[in-house]
Write an enzyme that holds these catalytic residues in place. Structure first.
Site: not given
Ligand code: NAD
Length: 422
Positions: A149, A219, A285, A309
């Site tokens: 971002y 992640k 995930d 987000d």
């Protein structure tokens, strides 16, 4: 007398009549804000019997600002929020092709609002795709200033992208870009400071709200240094600053290696029994599965910008969607905060008296809690809960509920006020 909220020696000081700037927003913004303002005023009046009140100051941003001033985000708007510390806003339309990526992102960056805080809880009666939505009570702390971002992105086939790809190849022997001639490239900065101030906010919240679990979501299995760094620095910060109040799964792994699983389990059980907060981490995930399968296992989540987000909206959907989920963008170091409806301008229903004002009303609840006016915040939450339990809901919920009494935006607001008055 109306006065500004101030930060004194690291503490927010709220006067009896604080000046709070607001931005109505575009699309459904004005109609939902009108209800929120009435509900907030009534709650404050009842809770403090006229001893306190909010002095609202209207600010311009978005389409309304463009029409009036020719600017989407007038500098005066940022200056006044900067000065008054705490503000609230409705949704803003993002101008397309105007050179501003998003007004919301611009506001967050201008005031360095590094923590996006999204509490997600279930209100009985709200339609949900889960069998046990009442098990969802998670507050997401999303890092708001870094990650992809940051906006460092270059278009495919642009001179900048070509040069950057050539530089990576020549200087770092990067040969992993599959189609170097036609790749767009983006840069993902994740820093120690950025991670640690966010994780510290999540920890302060967990300690003050008596939460039992804080989970770092990342992640890091794929992005070892950025997302993996977030995990590592998060654990390090917690060990250094909250070691006496927590038991982390990193400690668990160390004990397990040295003394076996049974001993690790024993120490974990003893730590949790003594009231320590469990600190764990999970790959994004897997978290997106687990929050649907076992939402009761999560209470406070700290995560990076993009993960946050996705997670915030997906979690919101489990308890009724964006029409009811509030948010705050906060810099806990200097006190700046903007609370906001988390949905967009809903242009398809603007002006129809159909929009659900819950998101902006509950953002107001977060604001009241933030400035220390918990009694007023509590009144609104209870009244909103009662209104929904009695099945008086706006169209978005009524369409999904059996035997609902569908009401317009204004009547929904009026019912919350009536519930508080009674
Ligand atoms: P949106 O959130 O405006 O709408 C998505 C869907 O949700 C629509 O069907 C809409 O009717 C419904 N919806 C949204 N809020 C609702 C409410 N309060 N009550 C009932 N239904 C509601 O998303 P979008 O259509 O992708 O975006 C429209 C505009 O909003 C764009 O300009 C976008 O940039 C902007 N936007 C702003 C923010 C913000 O200010 N924080 C966030 C997202 C999008």
């Amino acid at each position: 007398m109306a006065e500004k909220i101030q930060m004194v020696a690291g503490q927010l000081v709220t006067p009896k009549e604080p000046i709070i700037p607001y931005i109505e927003g575009d699309g459904v913004g004005p109609e939902i804000w009108q209800q929120a303002q009435k509900v907030l005023d009534e709650a404050v009046a009842i809770a403090y019997q006229g001893e306190r009140k909010i002095s609202w100051q209207k600010l311009l941003a978005g389409e309304a600002a463009f029409v009036e001033t020719g600017q989407w985000l007038p500098p005066e708007t940022i200056d006044i929020i900067d000065d008054c510390l705490v503000a609230i806003k409705g949704p803003l339309a993002t101008p397309i092709g105007e050179g501003i990526r998003s007004l919301n992102v611009a506001l967050r960056q201008a005031l360095d609002l590094y923590a996006c805080v999204r509490p997600v809880r279930y209100f009985p009666g709200v339609p949900s795709p889960l069998r046990h939505p009442e098990q969802v009570a998670v507050t997401v702390f999303r890092e708001n200033t870094e990650d992809i971002y940051a906006g460092i992105e270059f278009a495919a086939e642009s001179p900048e992208a070509n040069e950057l790809i050539a530089f990576l190849k020549e200087s770092f022997a990067v040969d992993k870009i599959r189609f170097p001639e036609t790749s767009a490239v983006g840069i993902k900065p994740v820093s120690i400071e950025g991670t640690q101030r966010l994780v510290r906010s999540a920890m302060e919240y967990a300690v003050s709200q008596n939460k039992k679990v804080v989970t770092l979501v990342h992640k890091g299995n794929i992005m070892k240094f950025t997302e993996g760094g977030f995990r590592k620095w998060g654990y390090e910060l917690i060990a250094a600053e909250y070691g006496d109040k927590t038991f982390s799964m990193r400690e668990y792994e160390k004990i397990k290696k040295a003394a076996g699983k049974a001993e690790a389990e024993k120490e974990k059980a003893a730590a949790l029994k003594s009231g320590k907060i469990l600190i764990n981490d999970i790959i994004t995930d897997n978290f997106l599965q687990q929050m649907l399968l076992a939402p009761q296992d999560y209470q406070v989540v700290a995560t990076l910008n993009l993960n946050g987000d996705y997670i915030s909206d997906a979690l919101a959907a489990t308890v009724g969607g964006i029409g009811i989920s509030p948010g705050g963008n906060i810099n806990y170091q200097n006190g700046h905060a903007i609370f906001e409806a988390t949905h967009g301008t809903a242009p398809n229903i603007a002006g129809l008296n159909e929009a659900n004002p819950s998101s902006v009303i509950l953002s107001g609840v977060l604001l009241l809690e933030y400035i220390g006016w918990r009694e007023a915040a509590q009144l609104i939450e209870v009244a909103l809960e009662q209104t929904i339990t009695e099945k008086y809901v706006t169209k978005d919920f009524a369409d999904l509920m059996a035997d609902a009494h569908e009401v317009g935006t204004a009547e929904f607001g009026a019912r919350i006020i009536a519930a508080m008055d009674s």
